[in-house]
Design an enzyme around this catalytic site. Sequence first.
Site, PDB file in Angstrom:
ATOM      1  N   GLU A 191       7.870   7.242  -2.854  1.00 26.79           N
ATOM      2  CA  GLU A 191       7.223   6.508  -1.753  1.00 26.79           C
ATOM      3  C   GLU A 191       5.946   7.223  -1.300  1.00 26.79           C
ATOM      4  O   GLU A 191       5.095   6.615  -0.655  1.00 26.79           O
ATOM      5  CB  GLU A 191       8.176   6.388  -0.566  1.00 26.79           C
ATOM      6  CG  GLU A 191       9.142   5.228  -0.641  1.00 26.79           C
ATOM      7  CD  GLU A 191       8.474   3.872  -0.482  1.00 26.79           C
ATOM      8  OE1 GLU A 191       7.801   3.652   0.535  1.00 26.79           O
ATOM      9  OE2 GLU A 191       8.623   3.045  -1.387  1.00 26.79           O
ATOM     10  N   SER A 240       9.866  12.059  -2.668  1.00 26.13           N
ATOM     11  CA  SER A 240      10.036  10.646  -3.029  1.00 26.13           C
ATOM     12  C   SER A 240       8.771  10.025  -3.621  1.00 26.13           C
ATOM     13  O   SER A 240       7.654  10.324  -3.190  1.00 26.13           O
ATOM     14  CB  SER A 240      10.411   9.868  -1.767  1.00 26.13           C
ATOM     15  OG  SER A 240      10.267   8.490  -1.968  1.00 26.13           O
ATOM     16  N   TYR A 273       8.159   6.571   6.715  1.00 22.74           N
ATOM     17  CA  TYR A 273       9.023   7.321   5.796  1.00 22.74           C
ATOM     18  C   TYR A 273       8.169   8.054   4.769  1.00 22.74           C
ATOM     19  O   TYR A 273       8.340   9.263   4.535  1.00 22.74           O
ATOM     20  CB  TYR A 273       9.999   6.366   5.099  1.00 22.74           C
ATOM     21  CG  TYR A 273      10.776   7.017   3.977  1.00 22.74           C
ATOM     22  CD1 TYR A 273      11.954   7.717   4.233  1.00 22.74           C
ATOM     23  CD2 TYR A 273      10.325   6.951   2.652  1.00 22.74           C
ATOM     24  CE1 TYR A 273      12.659   8.329   3.202  1.00 22.74           C
ATOM     25  CE2 TYR A 273      11.028   7.560   1.622  1.00 22.74           C
ATOM     26  CZ  TYR A 273      12.190   8.250   1.896  1.00 22.74           C
ATOM     27  OH  TYR A 273      12.884   8.855   0.876  1.00 22.74           O
TER      28      TYR A 273
END
Length: 321
Positions: free
Chosen positions: A121, A119, A143
């Site tokens: 992120e 990801s 996360y």
Amino acid sequence: MITGIGGQDGSYLAELLLDKGYEVTGVVRRSSAPNLWRIEHLLDRVSLRPGDLLDQLSLMRIVQDVRPDEFYNLAAMSFVPASWDQPLLTGEFNSQGVTRVLEAIRQVDPGIRVYQASSSEMYGRVREVPQTELTPFYPRSPYGVSKVFGHYITVNYRESYGLYACSGILFNHESPRRGLEFVTRKVTDGVARIKLGLADHLSLGNLDACRDWGFAGDYVQAMWMMLQQDEADDYVIATGISHSVRQLVEAAFGHAGLDWQRYVRTDPALLRPAEVDHLIGDASKARRVLGWEPAVGFDRLVSMMVDADLARLGGAAGRVR
Ligand code: NAP
Ligand code: G4F
């Protein structure tokens, strides 16, 4: 084989693979109320096996029974705010869960090709603009931290054991099948509710955050392409264009002929303990090596999602009235 087949990406990937003539097996965790609405139309064409990223033996057994050629590990705890509420469980799913998948493949059949859903992120407080495969990570949530582990353990199994293991670093991708808690879908669902007289406002958090939003249907093609190369590698998948949440809101309300400033409220309770302010990806490597290009741009994505929510709720509004 697809873990997370009932999720947004799993449903599009299953369609893509079926269209290509694949036999598709989905791994689904047991639940008292199955959550298969995104793949209801595929249920007569895919086989589903019970399994959980928390359970090594279930993964080993499924891989042993099915012996897939390609394994797409899409299952995860994918909602960033929930990762502050359940940081340990997030790590169990998104970090150790990846190790369990890789270990099952290594032990049963190291010839199976594996895709790991990494990801953007992971870039968090970005060290470089735009972000490439070489940009250092600086995750800002449990996360993001858990996905960094998932990324590096994938690279490590490739380098340690010679597995054909790819990590796709995907920037945000959306669709009418996106979960209602993510900002794009929350906005398009909110617009439809307001337009149909089912709601009178929409509460949001940080309107200044910027994301590189693409269409999930385009992004699952990149996952498949990564597993068709001569050598496994890692790729950024992104549109290269970033918009703020405020621009998303303007576009979605505008598409329905509404003035967003009359309906949108900001709620400090929706701000995150640490924010990722601005993501924008550079997918040149995927373009060059895979020949991947996104087909759907931001405006078409937003209007597709608003129209889908208007169509879905239009029936409900009629019934309410
Ligand atoms: P999603 O809609 O939230 O789907 C996640 C799926 O994982 C669901 O089917 C869920 O099943 C399953 N799952 C969760 N925990 C599991 C477990 N312990 N064992 C087995 N299955 C489990 O997510 P998505 O948007 O499709 O994303 C797919 C993957 O890409 C995720 O790994 C996500 O972190 C990653 N990713 C997504 C984006 C994006 O913008 N969408 C960007 C980058 C990376 P239940 O129905 O049982 O909950
Ligand atoms: O839609 P979001 O919740 O997605 P986020 O946090 O970027 O994560 C998604 O994309 C990642 C890829 O970069 C995936 F790995 C991850 O699994 C997931 O699919 O939030 C986007 C932005 C954030 O900055 C958030 O603060 O929107 C902002 N936002 C503003 N108001 C809101 C809201 N987000 C949500 N969910 N709800 C709001 O009311």
